[in-house]
Design a protein around this motif. Structure first.
Motif, PDB file in Angstrom:
ATOM      1  N   THR A   1     -10.400   2.757   6.748  1.00 18.57           N
ATOM      2  CA  THR A   1     -11.096   1.604   7.305  1.00 18.57           C
ATOM      3  C   THR A   1     -12.570   1.969   7.349  1.00 18.57           C
ATOM      4  O   THR A   1     -12.935   3.055   7.806  1.00 18.57           O
TER       5      THR A   1
ATOM      6  N   GLN B   1     -11.197  -9.911  -3.718  1.00 12.48           N
ATOM      7  CA  GLN B   1     -10.059  -9.567  -2.856  1.00 12.48           C
ATOM      8  C   GLN B   1      -8.730  -9.785  -3.588  1.00 12.48           C
ATOM      9  O   GLN B   1      -7.786  -9.033  -3.383  1.00 12.48           O
TER      10      GLN B   1
ATOM     11  N   PHE C   1      -8.110  -5.789  -0.449  1.00  9.37           N
ATOM     12  CA  PHE C   1      -8.598  -5.119   0.748  1.00  9.37           C
ATOM     13  C   PHE C   1      -8.457  -6.123   1.880  1.00  9.37           C
ATOM     14  O   PHE C   1      -8.359  -7.320   1.646  1.00  9.37           O
TER      15      PHE C   1
ATOM     16  N   TRP D   1     -13.694  -3.234   6.568  1.00  6.03           N
ATOM     17  CA  TRP D   1     -12.591  -3.405   5.625  1.00  6.03           C
ATOM     18  C   TRP D   1     -11.575  -2.301   5.827  1.00  6.03           C
ATOM     19  O   TRP D   1     -11.931  -1.176   6.174  1.00  6.03           O
ATOM     20  N   THR D   2     -10.327  -2.626   5.500  1.00 10.38           N
ATOM     21  CA  THR D   2      -9.287  -1.616   5.351  1.00 10.38           C
ATOM     22  C   THR D   2      -8.770  -1.714   3.922  1.00 10.38           C
ATOM     23  O   THR D   2      -8.437  -2.805   3.455  1.00 10.38           O
ATOM     24  N   LEU D   3      -8.742  -0.573   3.242  1.00  9.06           N
ATOM     25  CA  LEU D   3      -8.257  -0.530   1.869  1.00  9.06           C
ATOM     26  C   LEU D   3      -6.757  -0.266   1.830  1.00  9.06           C
ATOM     27  O   LEU D   3      -6.194   0.286   2.787  1.00  9.06           O
TER      28      LEU D   3
ATOM     29  N   ASP E   1      -5.930   3.940  -1.878  1.00 13.42           N
ATOM     30  CA  ASP E   1      -7.108   3.378  -2.565  1.00 13.42           C
ATOM     31  C   ASP E   1      -8.379   3.828  -1.846  1.00 13.42           C
ATOM     32  O   ASP E   1      -8.462   3.789  -0.620  1.00 13.42           O
ATOM     33  N   THR E   2      -9.383   4.239  -2.631  1.00 17.55           N
ATOM     34  CA  THR E   2     -10.670   4.664  -2.067  1.00 17.55           C
ATOM     35  C   THR E   2     -11.853   3.908  -2.659  1.00 17.55           C
ATOM     36  O   THR E   2     -12.994   4.173  -2.301  1.00 17.55           O
ATOM     37  N   ASN E   3     -11.614   2.965  -3.554  1.00 17.15           N
ATOM     38  CA  ASN E   3     -12.687   2.435  -4.372  1.00 17.15           C
ATOM     39  C   ASN E   3     -13.388   1.207  -3.775  1.00 17.15           C
ATOM     40  O   ASN E   3     -13.390   0.123  -4.377  1.00 17.15           O
ATOM     41  N   TYR E   4     -14.016   1.374  -2.634  1.00 25.27           N
ATOM     42  CA  TYR E   4     -14.820   0.267  -2.090  1.00 25.27           C
ATOM     43  C   TYR E   4     -16.107   0.046  -2.880  1.00 25.27           C
ATOM     44  O   TYR E   4     -16.584  -1.093  -2.941  1.00 25.27           O
TER      45      TYR E   4
ATOM     46  N   ARG F   1     -15.549  -2.697  -5.358  1.00 27.83           N
ATOM     47  CA  ARG F   1     -15.437  -4.009  -4.721  1.00 27.83           C
ATOM     48  C   ARG F   1     -16.821  -4.578  -4.393  1.00 27.83           C
ATOM     49  O   ARG F   1     -17.094  -5.745  -4.653  1.00 27.83           O
TER      50      ARG F   1
END
Length: 161
Positions: A13, A44, A49, A65-67, A71-74, A77
């Protein structure tokens, strides 16, 4: 050149601050909100997310946000949200702010600041602190006297729970 270190926690998050270029007050116009909403939903749907909290201010936004698990790729996004918004907003508003050589080379418009602020939420206390920060920001900036008076905030979702 500065070295930016991002925190990548799978399924984490995160709190974000994203600002417009030169803090142009565009984000709460009806047109900008509609374009941002469409870009947000598109991204989205393609890269899921959960938007835990959000507050649009005239020249920046804050959100949490919470992924999805693993997943780590904010950054992807945000890149896509900014790209889609810039494309559609630029077409609609025909922005004409001069671009420097770096922005021309990267094919960037002058709508968003290049980077964004990110903070990994560490625990429940940290989450509550950032949730309150997101929702209190319009009061902090003198836009309203009470949090509930700012219409472009997820505060109303929380207040009705």
């Amino acid at each position: 050149m500065p070295e930016y270190r991002r925190s990548f926690v799978p399924g984490g998050t995160f709190f974000f601050t994203v600002a417009t270029f030169h803090r142009a007050p565009i984000l709460v116009t009806q047109e900008a909100r509609a374009i941002l909403h469409a870009a947000w939903e598109d991204v989205q749907n393609r890269f899921p997310f959960r938007t835990v909290a959000i507050c649009l201010l005239p020249d920046h936004l804050h959100c949490i946000w919470t992924l999805p698990n693993g997943d780590t790729n904010y950054p992807l996004r945000w890149k896509e949200i900014k790209r889609l918004f810039s494309r559609d907003y630029g077409r609609l508003m025909r922005t004409t702010v001069a671009r420097n050589t770096s922005r021309v080379k990267r094919k960037e418009l002058t709508i968003w600041q290049r980077r964004f602020w990110e903070h990994t939420i560490r625990d429940e206390r940290d989450f509550e602190h950032h949730l309150n920060y997101v929702h209190y920001n319009p009061v902090k900036h003198g836009l309203v006297e009470r949090v509930r008076d700012w219409p472009w905030s997820s505060f109303h979702r929380y207040a009705c729970m």
